[in-house]
Design an enzyme around this catalytic site. Structure first.
Site, short mmCIF file in Angstrom:
data_model
loop_
_atom_site.label_atom_id
_atom_site.label_comp_id
_atom_site.label_asym_id
_atom_site.label_seq_id
_atom_site.Cartn_x
_atom_site.Cartn_y
_atom_site.Cartn_z
N GLN A 75 44.65 20.56 41.92
CA GLN A 75 45.44 21.67 42.43
C GLN A 75 45.20 22.87 41.52
OE1 GLN A 75 47.57 21.15 45.06
NE2 GLN A 75 48.85 22.96 45.14
N GLU A 125 45.66 20.88 38.09
CA GLU A 125 46.40 19.62 38.15
C GLU A 125 45.53 18.59 38.88
OE1 GLU A 125 50.36 20.66 39.92
OE2 GLU A 125 49.57 22.64 39.59
N HIS A 151 50.87 19.22 34.03
CA HIS A 151 51.15 20.54 34.59
C HIS A 151 51.04 21.66 33.54
CE1 HIS A 151 52.85 23.36 37.42
NE2 HIS A 151 52.97 22.40 38.33
N HIS A 159 56.92 16.93 43.07
CA HIS A 159 56.74 16.31 41.75
C HIS A 159 57.68 15.11 41.53
CE1 HIS A 159 53.94 19.40 41.10
NE2 HIS A 159 54.72 20.33 40.61
N ASN A 186 52.98 16.62 43.12
CA ASN A 186 52.82 17.47 44.30
C ASN A 186 53.82 17.07 45.40
OD1 ASN A 186 51.64 19.37 46.24
ND2 ASN A 186 49.90 19.42 44.83
N ARG A 187 53.52 17.44 46.64
CA ARG A 187 54.56 17.36 47.67
C ARG A 187 54.43 16.17 48.61
NH1 ARG A 187 53.68 22.78 46.57
NH2 ARG A 187 55.63 23.80 46.02
N TYR A 207 49.90 25.03 31.92
CA TYR A 207 49.36 26.34 32.32
C TYR A 207 48.45 26.81 31.19
CZ TYR A 207 53.16 26.65 35.76
OH TYR A 207 54.02 26.42 36.80
N ASP A 245 47.43 28.07 45.28
CA ASP A 245 48.31 26.92 45.07
C ASP A 245 47.80 25.84 46.02
OD1 ASP A 245 50.33 25.24 44.37
OD2 ASP A 245 51.98 26.48 45.07
C1 BGC Z 1 52.99 23.46 42.87
C2 BGC Z 1 53.65 24.81 42.97
C3 BGC Z 1 54.94 24.77 42.18
C4 BGC Z 1 54.62 24.40 40.77
C5 BGC Z 1 55.82 24.30 39.86
C6 BGC Z 1 52.72 23.19 41.43
O1 BGC Z 1 52.13 21.94 41.28
O2 BGC Z 1 51.83 23.37 43.64
O3 BGC Z 1 53.90 25.13 44.32
O4 BGC Z 1 55.60 26.00 42.22
O5 BGC Z 1 53.94 23.17 40.74
O6 BGC Z 1 56.75 23.38 40.31
#
Ligand code: BGC
Length: 345
Positions: A283, A310, A176, A106, A79-80, A178, A246
């Site tokens: 997430q 996540e 990550h 990430h 994450n950020r 999907y 998100d």
């Molecule tokens: C983030 C998204 C991002 C995605 C792919 C997710 O964990 O929250 O904002 O676009 O990852 O990088």
């Protein structure tokens, strides 16, 4: 059904990428050594028909560059991080600002776009290890990390992380993948439940504002099963800013205690997935930025074709002092587990 290993493809500079399949005889999962990428999970539906419930690609090429992180193991900080920076004991660290030159997303991608070493490969389990240099992508401390994927007897894909560094550092791993329990189409009709009374609202850069906000009377309320698409298009600032879900949900229960935190259900196939973790957050990302292109078996990948759960420490932890912290001291071990468990009814 037995485990197997196959050559999956080659990187653009010619290095071989291997795929490891593990199974319990009922469900199976395939993991690439590049990015310790969970590429597929085959699960039967209520009639016994098996499908891959993850989004991805037939060929290796997209896995080398895709910024959607399909199936990736993410580290050292998932994450950020706002401003691509953080402090430990007053010392500032500037890390890779791989998102618009402003934020770190990430961990800059280091763990997701490098080779891991496969170890202890048997029928139902495989471990991947990775060594990150001191200062790599700006993070302090040489880190030894390992992730073990196991297909459990209860039809779970268990992901167990272990890491430690030789300097104080921040650690936050996630996966990550999907998911699409139908194995086709989009996920807007899936039912979802998340055991969270609160979430962490974000600003326009997707950075938490620091608030821990109740989900009550908002489209973020997943305490009872709700169809993902029901509120996703609401005129609610949080959803408008992010183009859908998100967001980090603050999970009920103690950090460090393994508990069921979320459940998804596809009424058509009858496939159900229960998520267990010992982490404080998850997430929910509804694939808002997935670009349209051909995915596995000719299936189209596009916005909302899958959703991620996540499991994680809350985003931007070190810069948000009221969040549960994830600074690990030199030599201290980070250990965590998440299980995605499948059934059909
Ligand atoms: C983030 C998204 C991002 C995605 C792919 C997710 O964990 O929250 O904002 O676009 O990852 O990088």
């Amino acid at each position: 059904m037995k485990s197997s290993k196959r050559l999956f493809g080659k990187t653009s500079d010619g290095r071989e990428v291997y795929a490891y399949t593990i199974t319990n005889g009922k469900i199976s999962a395939e993991i690439l050594d590049f990015g310790a990428t969970l590429r597929s999970i085959y699960v039967p539906d209520k009639n016994g028909n098996t499908a891959d419930v993850t989004v991805g690609y037939d060929d290796f090429a997209p896995y080398e560059t895709s910024t959607a992180y399909e199936g990736k193991t993410v580290g050292r900080y998932a994450n950020r991080l706002s401003g691509g920076r953080f402090e430990i004991d007053g010392r500032e660290y500037n890390v890779e600002k791989n998102e618009n030159g402003v934020t770190c997303l990430h961990g800059g991608g280091e763990f997701s776009f490098n080779f891991w070493k496969a170890e202890n490969f048997s029928d139902s389990t495989v471990t991947f290890s990775y060594e990150s240099e001191d200062g790599a992508f700006g993070f302090p401390g040489k880190m030894d990390a390992a992730v073990t994927f196991t297909v459990t007897e209860r039809n779970g894909i268990e992901i167990r992380y272990r890491a430690s560094a030789d300097k104080d550092t921040i650690i936050n791993f996630t996966n990550h993948t999907y998911f699409n329990l139908a194995g086709k189409g989009d996920i807007l009709c899936h039912l979802l439940k998340i055991n969270a009374n609160a979430f962490t609202p974000t600003d326009k850069m997707n950075i938490p504002t620091g608030e821990i906000k109740s989900v009550a009377s908002t489209p973020m309320d997943f305490r009872e099963f709700k169809v993902i698409g029901r509120d996703i298009g609401s005129d609610y600032e949080q959803l408008v800013n992010a183009g859908g879900y998100d967001h980090n949900f603050c999970l009920i229960g103690e950090k460090g205690q393994m508990r069921a935190v979320a459940e998804a259900y596809d009424t058509v196939s009858g496939r159900r997935m229960t998520v267990y973790t010992d982490l404080p957050g998850v997430q929910l990302y509804t694939g808002n930025f997935i670009e349209r292109r051909t995915g596995k078996g000719g299936r189209e990948n596009y916005k909302n074709c899958g959703f991620c759960l996540e499991t994680q420490y809350y985003p931007d932890t070190p810069n948000q002092k009221n969040f549960p912290q994830c600074t690990f001291r030199a030599g201290e071990e980070y250990k965590s587990a998440t299980v995605f468990e499948f059934s059909a009814d």
